[in-house]
Design a protein around this motif. Structure first.
Motif, PDB file in Angstrom:
ATOM      1  N   ARG A   1       0.828  -1.206   0.000  1.00  0.00           N
ATOM      2  CA  ARG A   1       0.000   0.000   0.000  1.00  0.00           C
ATOM      3  C   ARG A   1       0.866   1.262   0.000  1.00  0.00           C
ATOM      4  NH1 ARG A   1      -4.866   1.473   4.200  1.00  0.00           N
ATOM      5  NH2 ARG A   1      -5.378   3.466   3.226  1.00  0.00           N
ATOM      6  N   SER A   2       1.955   1.252   0.752  1.00  0.00           N
ATOM      7  CA  SER A   2       2.841   2.420   0.798  1.00  0.00           C
ATOM      8  C   SER A   2       3.537   2.648  -0.546  1.00  0.00           C
ATOM      9  CB  SER A   2       3.862   2.281   1.921  1.00  0.00           C
ATOM     10  OG  SER A   2       4.687   1.163   1.710  1.00  0.00           O
TER      11      SER A   2
ATOM     12  N   VAL B   1       2.217   1.896  -3.478  1.00  0.00           N
ATOM     13  CA  VAL B   1       1.175   2.444  -4.343  1.00  0.00           C
ATOM     14  C   VAL B   1       0.971   3.930  -4.041  1.00  0.00           C
ATOM     15  CG1 VAL B   1      -1.282   2.356  -4.890  1.00  0.00           C
ATOM     16  CG2 VAL B   1       0.025   0.234  -4.683  1.00  0.00           C
ATOM     17  N   ILE B   2       0.960   4.294  -2.779  1.00  0.00           N
ATOM     18  CA  ILE B   2       0.797   5.703  -2.395  1.00  0.00           C
ATOM     19  C   ILE B   2       1.985   6.529  -2.877  1.00  0.00           C
ATOM     20  CG2 ILE B   2       0.704   7.273  -0.429  1.00  0.00           C
ATOM     21  CD1 ILE B   2      -0.990   5.150   1.005  1.00  0.00           C
ATOM     22  N   LEU B   3       3.187   5.983  -2.750  1.00  0.00           N
ATOM     23  CA  LEU B   3       4.391   6.679  -3.215  1.00  0.00           C
ATOM     24  C   LEU B   3       4.339   6.914  -4.723  1.00  0.00           C
ATOM     25  CD1 LEU B   3       7.205   7.803  -2.574  1.00  0.00           C
ATOM     26  CD2 LEU B   3       8.092   5.507  -3.028  1.00  0.00           C
TER      27      LEU B   3
ATOM     28  N   ALA C   1       1.669   7.063  -6.577  1.00  0.00           N
ATOM     29  CA  ALA C   1       0.594   8.026  -6.826  1.00  0.00           C
ATOM     30  C   ALA C   1       1.069   9.447  -6.538  1.00  0.00           C
ATOM     31  CB  ALA C   1      -0.619   7.685  -5.978  1.00  0.00           C
ATOM     32  N   LEU C   2       1.827   9.639  -5.472  1.00  0.00           N
ATOM     33  CA  LEU C   2       2.355  10.968  -5.151  1.00  0.00           C
ATOM     34  C   LEU C   2       3.344  11.454  -6.212  1.00  0.00           C
ATOM     35  CD1 LEU C   2       2.861  10.755  -1.293  1.00  0.00           C
ATOM     36  CD2 LEU C   2       1.225  12.162  -2.539  1.00  0.00           C
TER      37      LEU C   2
END
Length: 51
Positions: free
Chosen positions: A3-4, A6-8, A10-11
């Protein structure tokens, strides 16, 4: 962990899209580039620039 990542990603994508365009990619920049190319390459010796 997944999840982290994917968030990275996306950012990073968001930051790349949020940066300002280069001047030559804007509408006004493309217009000016066409004007100066017309003069330089002899298409029109003195084209009228639209303001």
């Amino acid at each position: 962990m997944k999840r982290s990542v994917v968030i990275l990603v996306a950012l990073i994508m968001f930051a790349a899209c949020a940066s300002p365009k280069a001047y030559y990619e804007t509408k006004e920049g493309k217009r000016k580039q066409k004007y100066y190319n017309d003069i330089q390459f002899g298409k029109n010796p003195h084209p009228k620039m639209k303001f």
